[in-house]
Each structure stands twice: as C-alpha cells, then as structure tokens.
Write a protein that holds these residues in place. Sequence first.
Motif, PDB file in Angstrom:
ATOM      1  N   ARG A  47      21.030  36.182  86.265  1.00  0.00           N
ATOM      2  CA  ARG A  47      22.414  36.524  86.618  1.00  0.00           C
ATOM      3  C   ARG A  47      23.401  35.705  85.795  1.00  0.00           C
ATOM      4  O   ARG A  47      24.432  36.220  85.349  1.00  0.00           O
ATOM      5  CB  ARG A  47      22.658  36.308  88.115  1.00  0.00           C
ATOM      6  N   TRP A  48      23.105  34.424  85.587  1.00  0.00           N
ATOM      7  CA  TRP A  48      23.965  33.583  84.757  1.00  0.00           C
ATOM      8  C   TRP A  48      24.083  34.174  83.358  1.00  0.00           C
ATOM      9  O   TRP A  48      25.173  34.288  82.807  1.00  0.00           O
ATOM     10  CB  TRP A  48      23.399  32.166  84.713  1.00  0.00           C
ATOM     11  N   ASN A  49      22.973  34.584  82.769  1.00  0.00           N
ATOM     12  CA  ASN A  49      22.974  35.177  81.434  1.00  0.00           C
ATOM     13  C   ASN A  49      23.714  36.519  81.418  1.00  0.00           C
ATOM     14  O   ASN A  49      24.461  36.808  80.476  1.00  0.00           O
ATOM     15  CB  ASN A  49      21.543  35.362  80.940  1.00  0.00           C
ATOM     16  N   GLU A  50      23.546  37.317  82.442  1.00  0.00           N
ATOM     17  CA  GLU A  50      24.222  38.619  82.514  1.00  0.00           C
ATOM     18  C   GLU A  50      25.733  38.478  82.505  1.00  0.00           C
ATOM     19  O   GLU A  50      26.444  39.348  82.000  1.00  0.00           O
ATOM     20  CB  GLU A  50      23.775  39.373  83.765  1.00  0.00           C
ATOM     21  N   ARG A  51      26.238  37.390  83.058  1.00  0.00           N
ATOM     22  CA  ARG A  51      27.700  37.184  83.074  1.00  0.00           C
ATOM     23  C   ARG A  51      28.253  37.036  81.663  1.00  0.00           C
ATOM     24  O   ARG A  51      29.381  37.431  81.396  1.00  0.00           O
ATOM     25  CB  ARG A  51      28.067  35.991  83.943  1.00  0.00           C
ATOM     26  N   GLN A  52      27.453  36.511  80.732  1.00  0.00           N
ATOM     27  CA  GLN A  52      27.899  36.466  79.339  1.00  0.00           C
ATOM     28  C   GLN A  52      27.911  37.888  78.760  1.00  0.00           C
ATOM     29  O   GLN A  52      28.802  38.253  77.999  1.00  0.00           O
ATOM     30  CB  GLN A  52      27.003  35.560  78.487  1.00  0.00           C
ATOM     31  N   ASP A  53      26.947  38.701  79.138  1.00  0.00           N
ATOM     32  CA  ASP A  53      26.936  40.099  78.699  1.00  0.00           C
ATOM     33  C   ASP A  53      28.165  40.843  79.224  1.00  0.00           C
ATOM     34  O   ASP A  53      28.628  41.795  78.606  1.00  0.00           O
ATOM     35  CB  ASP A  53      25.675  40.816  79.189  1.00  0.00           C
ATOM     36  N   GLU A  54      28.688  40.395  80.349  1.00  0.00           N
ATOM     37  CA  GLU A  54      29.877  41.019  80.948  1.00  0.00           C
ATOM     38  C   GLU A  54      31.166  40.505  80.321  1.00  0.00           C
ATOM     39  O   GLU A  54      32.247  40.980  80.654  1.00  0.00           O
ATOM     40  CB  GLU A  54      29.894  40.758  82.457  1.00  0.00           C
ATOM     41  N   GLY A  55      31.081  39.502  79.454  1.00  0.00           N
ATOM     42  CA  GLY A  55      32.268  39.047  78.757  1.00  0.00           C
ATOM     43  C   GLY A  55      32.645  37.591  78.924  1.00  0.00           C
ATOM     44  O   GLY A  55      33.558  37.111  78.257  1.00  0.00           O
ATOM     45  N   ARG A  56      31.969  36.872  79.817  1.00  0.00           N
ATOM     46  CA  ARG A  56      32.281  35.448  79.945  1.00  0.00           C
ATOM     47  C   ARG A  56      31.840  34.742  78.674  1.00  0.00           C
ATOM     48  O   ARG A  56      30.771  35.035  78.127  1.00  0.00           O
ATOM     49  CB  ARG A  56      31.555  34.853  81.147  1.00  0.00           C
ATOM     50  N   SER A  57      32.636  33.817  78.199  1.00  0.00           N
ATOM     51  CA  SER A  57      32.281  33.116  76.960  1.00  0.00           C
ATOM     52  C   SER A  57      31.105  32.175  77.205  1.00  0.00           C
ATOM     53  O   SER A  57      30.922  31.641  78.303  1.00  0.00           O
ATOM     54  CB  SER A  57      33.473  32.323  76.429  1.00  0.00           C
ATOM     55  N   TRP A  58      30.341  31.967  76.140  1.00  0.00           N
ATOM     56  CA  TRP A  58      29.231  31.030  76.237  1.00  0.00           C
ATOM     57  C   TRP A  58      29.736  29.620  76.479  1.00  0.00           C
ATOM     58  O   TRP A  58      29.118  28.862  77.228  1.00  0.00           O
ATOM     59  CB  TRP A  58      28.383  31.082  74.970  1.00  0.00           C
ATOM     60  N   ALA A  59      30.853  29.266  75.877  1.00  0.00           N
ATOM     61  CA  ALA A  59      31.408  27.917  76.076  1.00  0.00           C
ATOM     62  C   ALA A  59      31.707  27.677  77.549  1.00  0.00           C
ATOM     63  O   ALA A  59      31.367  26.625  78.102  1.00  0.00           O
ATOM     64  CB  ALA A  59      32.654  27.734  75.223  1.00  0.00           C
TER      65      ALA A  59
END
Length: 84
Positions: A47-59
């Motif tokens: 789920r944490w990784n999916e949030r980056q796929d949704e647009g949250r920045s990696w930083a």
Amino acid sequence: MSTTRFDTVVFDLGGVLVDWNPRYLYRQLFDDEAAMERFLADVCTSRWNERQDEGRSWAEAIAELSAAYPQHAALIAAYRERWY
C-alpha cells in the motif's frame, strides 16, 4: 526526415513486461528471510508503494516512513535508490 508517432500506452499492472518485486532487492539487504518479510509487511508495504503510483512523491514517502521507522531509514531509502 522521418518521425515516428506512438499512440499506444501499455500499463503493466500484472508485472508481465517488468517483473519487479521488492524481495529481489531486500534479499540482498537482509540475512534473515523472516525479518525481510516482516519489514515488507509492516514498513515498506504494498500500500505504501501504491501511494507513489497514485502520485505521492518518493521524497515525501521516504521522509514520512523514515520518520515513523528511523531504525529502517537506510532500508526505506533503498527502495527508491535501487529502483532501475
């Protein structure tokens, strides 16, 4: 002059074209398979990784998770740093 136009987009949601699994990385960083599985279940979750796929920045993602799990900050950062 010739130009090539692409009008197709491929979403590889099933991992057919790019087979990536965080275990490929973390098996190199953990000596204990059970500890690695706990880390992936509790810290760097799907789920944490999916949030980056949704647009949250990696930083932002790395900073937030590292603040919550400072003892794992280097392992959390490795998730992005070692993504090729």
